[in-house]
Design a protein around this motif. Structure first.
Motif, mmCIF file in Angstrom:
data_model
loop_
_atom_site.group_PDB
_atom_site.id
_atom_site.type_symbol
_atom_site.label_atom_id
_atom_site.label_comp_id
_atom_site.label_asym_id
_atom_site.label_seq_id
_atom_site.Cartn_x
_atom_site.Cartn_y
_atom_site.Cartn_z
ATOM 1 N N ASP A 1 -1.571 -4.414 -2.669
ATOM 2 C CA ASP A 1 -2.248 -3.121 -2.835
ATOM 3 C C ASP A 1 -1.301 -2.013 -3.299
ATOM 4 O O ASP A 1 -1.277 -0.909 -2.750
ATOM 5 C CB ASP A 1 -2.928 -2.701 -1.526
ATOM 6 C CG ASP A 1 -4.036 -3.660 -1.124
ATOM 7 O OD1 ASP A 1 -4.646 -4.275 -2.012
ATOM 8 O OD2 ASP A 1 -4.267 -3.819 0.092
ATOM 9 N N GLY B 1 -3.988 -7.467 -4.977
ATOM 10 C CA GLY B 1 -4.410 -6.081 -5.092
ATOM 11 C C GLY B 1 -3.616 -5.250 -6.072
ATOM 12 O O GLY B 1 -3.804 -4.036 -6.140
ATOM 13 N N ASN C 1 0.813 -1.222 0.000
ATOM 14 C CA ASN C 1 0.000 0.000 0.000
ATOM 15 C C ASN C 1 0.847 1.273 0.000
ATOM 16 O O ASN C 1 0.667 2.167 0.823
ATOM 17 C CB ASN C 1 -0.951 -0.017 1.200
ATOM 18 C CG ASN C 1 -2.021 1.055 1.117
ATOM 19 O OD1 ASN C 1 -2.399 1.493 0.031
ATOM 20 N ND2 ASN C 1 -2.500 1.504 2.269
#
Length: 341
Positions: free
Chosen positions: A177, A203, A155
């Motif tokens: 992600d 992701g 992320n």
């Protein structure tokens, strides 16, 4: 806000374990400190904790890493979910093995040049400015090249992994992600990470590419788990057999193409060339219509068209008649005898 002081540490210690020891004596023997979720914003002087091995400071309000020079024996440092914007002042932590910095405001992974014993680095979910991605200082990566085995960069808007290829001993990469989009980028680092056993890329757009899982498994012989799913030996063997069969078909097609091209190459060899003969075209002469122009009495006047045609016919006939190749291969003798002079 709360400062991390010796008094705060004393309140957090278990009084039963202290017995008749003074606070200073007890702190010198302390190896673990749990000070998470205490609303701490500043790390004060903790120099009495010289034997500290593990320090839990996650879920606080710490803005700067400092006053840790004393902790030369520290092995695990938990600083996730604070307000830290820069990795700094860690040069004295030469024995540090695990560093947790997830959930902060870090934009560049730096300041790790002296941490040559670091095995795990967790920098996931940084609060980055809009449109920016987490960057890595090449100097820090170079220092961690031989020691780092676990890396969590989830992320962080990361769109490529090639900068991390230097981490030759990586075993577990967590990069969920992000913005990874190219299978070839993943294949490149897998060709270098010969010890990688776990890879998590859930992701990322790359996970939706055709045959993504197959290509990743084929690229890494050591990978045991991909995106949380175990890679069984039967699956790997099936893919390897399929790849070998596909490569064999490609080689056969390439060899067939080369053979086919070679079969036509003899037409370019001079010893196979067919003889070429000149072909003459004699356009019909146009009839003279109208009043005939007076002839010139100049002795050096040019020959007429009819005379030129007759001379060309004689030359062509003589050349064809005297050529043994033509007589043997292209003409029949009785036809040559019938050709008029």
């Amino acid at each position: 806000m709360v400062r991390l002081t010796l008094e705060l540490i004393a309140k957090s210690l278990n009084q039963k374990n202290r017995r008749d020891e003074s606070l200073a004596q007890h702190l010198r023997k302390t190896t673990h400190l749990k000070l998470s979720n205490k609303n701490i914003d500043i790390i004060d002087d903790l120099s009495l904790c010289k034997n500290l091995n593990v320090l839990y400071l996650y879920d606080n309000q710490i803005r700067q890493i400092h006053n840790l020079d004393f902790a030369s024996n520290l092995r695990h440092l938990y600083l996730q979910n604070n307000c830290i914007s820069r990795i700094e002042n860690l040069a004295s932590l030469i024995k540090l093995e695990k560093l947790y910095l997830g959930g902060n405001y870090i934009t560049v992974v730096e300041g790790l040049e002296t941490l040559e014993e670091l095995r795990e680095l967790h920098v996931e979910s940084q609060q980055l400015p809009l449109g920016e991605k987490l960057l890595f200082d090449p100097r820090s990566l170079h220092s961690l090249a031989k020691s780092l085995s676990v890396l969590n960069i989830s992320n962080n808007n990361i769109d490529e992994l090639s900068d991390l290829a230097i981490l030759e001993n990586i075993i577990h990469l967590i990069a969920v992600d992000n913005q990874l989009n190219h299978v070839k980028d993943v294949e490149f680092v897998l060709s270098v990470w010969i010890k990688l056993s776990k890879l998590e890329l859930n992701g990322n757009p790359v996970c939706h590419k055709p045959k993504y899982r197959d290509r990743v498994i084929l690229q890494s012989k050591t990978l045991e788990s991909l995106d949380g799913k175990e890679i069984k030996e039967m699956e790997r063997q099936f893919l390897m057999n399929w790849k070998a069969s596909r490569d064999a078909r490609r080689r056969n097609r390439a060899e067939s193409t080369l053979t086919e091209n070679a079969s036509y190459s003899h037409f370019d060899d001079t010893e196979w060339e067919h003889p070429h003969f000149p072909i003459y075209y004699f356009p019909p002469s146009k009839p003279n219509i109208g009043i005939e122009a007076p002839r010139s009495h100049n002795r050096e006047s040019q020959p007429t068209m009819e005379e030129e045609n007759r001379v060309a016919e004689k030359i062509s006939y003589s050349t064809l008649k005297n050529s043994p190749t033509v007589q043997a291969e292209l003409f029949e003798p009785h036809l040559l005898r019938q050709m008029p002079l």
